[in-house]
Scaffold this active site. Sequence first.
Site, PDB file in Angstrom:
ATOM      1  N   ARG A 220      -1.472 -15.225   5.690  1.00 10.85           N
ATOM      2  CA  ARG A 220      -0.351 -15.689   6.333  1.00 10.85           C
ATOM      3  C   ARG A 220       0.305 -14.602   7.269  1.00 10.85           C
ATOM      4  O   ARG A 220       1.274 -15.105   8.236  1.00 10.85           O
ATOM      5  CB  ARG A 220       0.587 -16.271   5.404  1.00 10.85           C
ATOM      6  CG  ARG A 220      -0.100 -17.275   4.289  1.00 10.85           C
ATOM      7  CD  ARG A 220       0.838 -17.622   3.093  1.00 10.85           C
ATOM      8  NE  ARG A 220       0.960 -16.336   2.544  1.00 10.85           N
ATOM      9  CZ  ARG A 220       1.812 -16.340   1.198  1.00 10.85           C
ATOM     10  NH1 ARG A 220       2.781 -17.173   1.231  1.00 10.85           N
ATOM     11  NH2 ARG A 220       1.922 -14.995   0.722  1.00 10.85           N
TER      12      ARG A 220
ATOM     13  N   GLN B 183      28.188  -2.799   2.914  1.00 11.83           N
ATOM     14  CA  GLN B 183      28.098  -3.485   4.406  1.00 11.83           C
ATOM     15  C   GLN B 183      26.807  -3.459   5.098  1.00 11.83           C
ATOM     16  O   GLN B 183      26.261  -2.583   5.072  1.00 11.83           O
ATOM     17  CB  GLN B 183      29.451  -2.807   5.254  1.00 11.83           C
ATOM     18  CG  GLN B 183      29.580  -3.299   6.553  1.00 11.83           C
ATOM     19  CD  GLN B 183      30.723  -2.673   7.351  1.00 11.83           C
ATOM     20  OE1 GLN B 183      31.782  -2.511   6.742  1.00 11.83           O
ATOM     21  NE2 GLN B 183      30.399  -2.594   8.776  1.00 11.83           N
TER      22      GLN B 183
ATOM     23  N   ASN C 211      24.771  -3.927   8.636  1.00 12.71           N
ATOM     24  CA  ASN C 211      25.125  -4.069  10.195  1.00 12.71           C
ATOM     25  C   ASN C 211      24.013  -4.418  10.874  1.00 12.71           C
ATOM     26  O   ASN C 211      22.814  -4.087  10.386  1.00 12.71           O
ATOM     27  CB  ASN C 211      25.617  -2.672  10.770  1.00 12.71           C
ATOM     28  CG  ASN C 211      26.955  -2.226   9.966  1.00 12.71           C
ATOM     29  OD1 ASN C 211      27.763  -3.411   9.707  1.00 12.71           O
ATOM     30  ND2 ASN C 211      27.249  -1.185   9.971  1.00 12.71           N
TER      31      ASN C 211
ATOM     32  N   ARG D  82      22.935   5.222  20.905  1.00 11.76           N
ATOM     33  CA  ARG D  82      24.221   5.076  20.267  1.00 11.76           C
ATOM     34  C   ARG D  82      24.601   6.185  19.248  1.00 11.76           C
ATOM     35  O   ARG D  82      23.440   6.414  18.511  1.00 11.76           O
ATOM     36  CB  ARG D  82      24.139   3.825  19.354  1.00 11.76           C
ATOM     37  CG  ARG D  82      24.124   2.565  20.129  1.00 11.76           C
ATOM     38  CD  ARG D  82      23.880   1.252  19.284  1.00 11.76           C
ATOM     39  NE  ARG D  82      23.682  -0.058  20.153  1.00 11.76           N
ATOM     40  CZ  ARG D  82      24.731  -1.205  20.434  1.00 11.76           C
ATOM     41  NH1 ARG D  82      25.886  -0.848  19.664  1.00 11.76           N
ATOM     42  NH2 ARG D  82      24.250  -2.137  20.889  1.00 11.76           N
TER      43      ARG D  82
ATOM     44  N   HIS E 145      27.377   9.227  15.576  1.00  9.50           N
ATOM     45  CA  HIS E 145      28.701   8.846  14.773  1.00  9.50           C
ATOM     46  C   HIS E 145      28.651   9.102  13.294  1.00  9.50           C
ATOM     47  O   HIS E 145      27.904   9.233  12.681  1.00  9.50           O
ATOM     48  CB  HIS E 145      28.745   7.385  15.138  1.00  9.50           C
ATOM     49  CG  HIS E 145      28.693   6.775  16.381  1.00  9.50           C
ATOM     50  ND1 HIS E 145      28.402   5.539  16.736  1.00  9.50           N
ATOM     51  CD2 HIS E 145      29.017   7.335  17.515  1.00  9.50           C
ATOM     52  CE1 HIS E 145      28.542   5.261  18.037  1.00  9.50           C
ATOM     53  NE2 HIS E 145      28.847   6.519  18.538  1.00  9.50           N
TER      54      HIS E 145
ATOM     55  N   LYS F  65      23.847   5.813   4.981  1.00  7.61           N
ATOM     56  CA  LYS F  65      23.363   4.766   5.681  1.00  7.61           C
ATOM     57  C   LYS F  65      21.766   4.685   5.508  1.00  7.61           C
ATOM     58  O   LYS F  65      21.052   5.608   5.383  1.00  7.61           O
ATOM     59  CB  LYS F  65      23.626   4.964   7.276  1.00  7.61           C
ATOM     60  CG  LYS F  65      25.015   4.849   7.624  1.00  7.61           C
ATOM     61  CD  LYS F  65      25.066   5.480   8.991  1.00  7.61           C
ATOM     62  CE  LYS F  65      26.879   5.550   9.338  1.00  7.61           C
ATOM     63  NZ  LYS F  65      27.013   6.236  10.771  1.00  7.61           N
TER      64      LYS F  65
ATOM     65  N   TYR G 166      21.171  -1.792   9.480  1.00  6.49           N
ATOM     66  CA  TYR G 166      21.488  -0.903   8.269  1.00  6.49           C
ATOM     67  C   TYR G 166      22.586  -0.991   7.392  1.00  6.49           C
ATOM     68  O   TYR G 166      23.373  -1.831   7.637  1.00  6.49           O
ATOM     69  CB  TYR G 166      21.921   0.502   8.813  1.00  6.49           C
ATOM     70  CG  TYR G 166      23.119   0.290  10.068  1.00  6.49           C
ATOM     71  CD1 TYR G 166      22.977  -0.119  11.275  1.00  6.49           C
ATOM     72  CD2 TYR G 166      24.278   1.198   9.749  1.00  6.49           C
ATOM     73  CE1 TYR G 166      23.818  -0.038  12.151  1.00  6.49           C
ATOM     74  CE2 TYR G 166      25.274   1.135  10.785  1.00  6.49           C
ATOM     75  CZ  TYR G 166      24.922   0.605  12.064  1.00  6.49           C
ATOM     76  OH  TYR G 166      26.097   0.577  12.811  1.00  6.49           O
TER      77      TYR G 166
ATOM     78  N   GLU H 150      36.743   7.429  12.981  1.00  7.27           N
ATOM     79  CA  GLU H 150      35.411   7.637  13.500  1.00  7.27           C
ATOM     80  C   GLU H 150      35.486   8.877  14.614  1.00  7.27           C
ATOM     81  O   GLU H 150      36.465   9.130  15.288  1.00  7.27           O
ATOM     82  CB  GLU H 150      35.023   6.588  14.416  1.00  7.27           C
ATOM     83  CG  GLU H 150      34.609   5.291  13.586  1.00  7.27           C
ATOM     84  CD  GLU H 150      33.979   4.215  14.534  1.00  7.27           C
ATOM     85  OE1 GLU H 150      34.577   3.692  15.838  1.00  7.27           O
ATOM     86  OE2 GLU H 150      32.857   3.889  14.472  1.00  7.27           O
TER      87      GLU H 150
ATOM     88  N   ASP I 183      30.942   7.474  23.631  1.00  6.78           N
ATOM     89  CA  ASP I 183      29.862   8.259  23.419  1.00  6.78           C
ATOM     90  C   ASP I 183      29.701   9.285  24.396  1.00  6.78           C
ATOM     91  O   ASP I 183      29.244  10.465  24.160  1.00  6.78           O
ATOM     92  CB  ASP I 183      28.713   7.507  22.920  1.00  6.78           C
ATOM     93  CG  ASP I 183      28.879   6.595  21.459  1.00  6.78           C
ATOM     94  OD1 ASP I 183      29.562   6.575  20.985  1.00  6.78           O
ATOM     95  OD2 ASP I 183      27.689   5.729  21.312  1.00  6.78           O
TER      96      ASP I 183
HETATM   97  C1  LIG Z   1      30.415   0.337  13.592  1.00  5.20           C
HETATM   98  C2  LIG Z   1      31.155  -1.026  13.606  1.00  5.20           C
HETATM   99  C3  LIG Z   1      31.598  -1.463  14.796  1.00  5.20           C
HETATM  100  N1  LIG Z   1      32.608  -2.535  14.630  1.00  5.20           N
HETATM  101  C4  LIG Z   1      32.810  -3.277  16.098  1.00  5.20           C
HETATM  102  C5  LIG Z   1      33.725  -2.264  16.774  1.00  5.20           C
HETATM  103  C6  LIG Z   1      33.169  -2.774  18.317  1.00  5.20           C
HETATM  104  O1  LIG Z   1      33.966  -3.524  18.924  1.00  5.20           O
HETATM  105  C7  LIG Z   1      31.812  -3.124  18.050  1.00  5.20           C
HETATM  106  C8  LIG Z   1      30.924  -2.157  18.490  1.00  5.20           C
HETATM  107  O2  LIG Z   1      30.966  -0.924  17.884  1.00  5.20           O
HETATM  108  P1  LIG Z   1      30.154   0.584  18.399  1.00  5.20           P
HETATM  109  O3  LIG Z   1      30.276   0.442  19.664  1.00  5.20           O
HETATM  110  O4  LIG Z   1      30.936   1.555  17.502  1.00  5.20           O
HETATM  111  O5  LIG Z   1      28.960  -0.105  17.795  1.00  5.20           O
HETATM  112  P2  LIG Z   1      27.951   1.328  17.676  1.00  5.20           P
HETATM  113  O6  LIG Z   1      27.848   2.325  18.884  1.00  5.20           O
HETATM  114  O7  LIG Z   1      26.572   0.664  17.421  1.00  5.20           O
HETATM  115  O8  LIG Z   1      28.168   2.311  16.399  1.00  5.20           O
HETATM  116  C9  LIG Z   1      27.211   2.639  15.171  1.00  5.20           C
HETATM  117  O9  LIG Z   1      26.498   3.454  15.736  1.00  5.20           O
HETATM  118  C10 LIG Z   1      25.791   4.492  15.175  1.00  5.20           C
HETATM  119  C11 LIG Z   1      24.315   4.269  15.289  1.00  5.20           C
HETATM  120  C12 LIG Z   1      26.088   4.330  13.733  1.00  5.20           C
HETATM  121  O10 LIG Z   1      25.509   5.193  12.993  1.00  5.20           O
HETATM  122  C13 LIG Z   1      27.461   3.871  13.371  1.00  5.20           C
HETATM  123  O11 LIG Z   1      27.239   2.883  12.072  1.00  5.20           O
HETATM  124  C14 LIG Z   1      28.208   3.180  14.248  1.00  5.20           C
HETATM  125  O12 LIG Z   1      29.215   3.881  14.718  1.00  5.20           O
HETATM  126  O13 LIG Z   1      31.475  -3.576  16.680  1.00  5.20           O
HETATM  127  C15 LIG Z   1      32.507  -3.376  13.750  1.00  5.20           C
HETATM  128  O14 LIG Z   1      33.173  -4.488  13.693  1.00  5.20           O
HETATM  129  N2  LIG Z   1      32.262  -2.930  12.304  1.00  5.20           N
HETATM  130  C16 LIG Z   1      31.550  -1.794  12.275  1.00  5.20           C
HETATM  131  O15 LIG Z   1      30.846  -1.199  11.187  1.00  5.20           O
END
Ligand SMILES: Cc1cn([C@H]2C[C@H](O)[C@@H](COP(=O)(O)OP(=O)(O)O[C@H]3O[C@H](C)C(=O)[C@H](O)[C@H]3O)O2)c(=O)[nH]c1=O
Length: 181
Positions: free
Chosen positions: A23, A47, A49, A59, A62, A71, A131, A142, A169
């Site tokens: 399958r 949490q 994500n 990305r 962080h 994570k 994750y 952050e 970033d």
């Molecule tokens: C991280 C996070 C973001 N947000 C909101 C904030 C922004 O409006 C939107 C995008 O956030 P951001 O641009 O920070 O997303 P990434 O660039 O993917 O951030 C992640 O990227 C790298 C790979 C990581 O390891 C971290 O877990 C995390 O910082 O989601 C949330 O609502 N909750 C959350 O836990």
Amino acid sequence: MTATPTSIPDVLVIEPTVFGDDRGWFFESFNEKDFSAAVGKSVSFVQDNHSSSKKGVLRGLHYQMEQTQGKLVRVCHGAVFDIAVDLRRSSLTFGKWMGVELSAENKKQLWVPPGFAHGFLVLSETAEFLYKTTDYWHAGSEKCIVWNDETLNIQWPNLGMRPVLNPKDAAGLTWNDAPKF
Ligand SMILES: Cc1cn([C@H]2C[C@H](O)[C@@H](COP(=O)(O)OP(=O)(O)O[C@H]3O[C@H](C)C(=O)[C@H](O)[C@H]3O)O2)c(=O)[nH]c1=O
């Protein structure tokens, strides 16, 4: 599942047991008892994500200074080069980085404990990144270390294109300026 230490021993590559049949396939993407046994202590997550990115998106790198997050990361579509950087001053691998390809095909996961900066570069046309985190997002603390910091000298795969970053970033801190644990 198997858990294999990387060049940074606290960072583990987790490989699930995949059960295939005519399958398709099945695997347990997370099992708290098995995972905690592999890490050597009880680890709980609060949490989940999920993000989607196009090829060349980077990305990271962080971390958050408060509510520091462990994570457990994986890819369910496409492929990424995933990076962890040790920010723990007392660690023998302080300032070291490690990288591994995570993909829907290899089904590998990476356990990145609290105290690390984390990021990834998308290798495929698109990648979906899932994750689990051991603490909640804390936007106010952050931090971002810039992807091409000269001190870290991370050897990112060459995609023949400049990575696609958001302004936050692109304006990340140098290793020397970044706060540590
Ligand atoms: C991280 C996070 C973001 N947000 C909101 C904030 C922004 O409006 C939107 C995008 O956030 P951001 O641009 O920070 O997303 P990434 O660039 O993917 O951030 C992640 O990227 C790298 C790979 C990581 O390891 C971290 O877990 C995390 O910082 O989601 C949330 O609502 N909750 C959350 O836990």
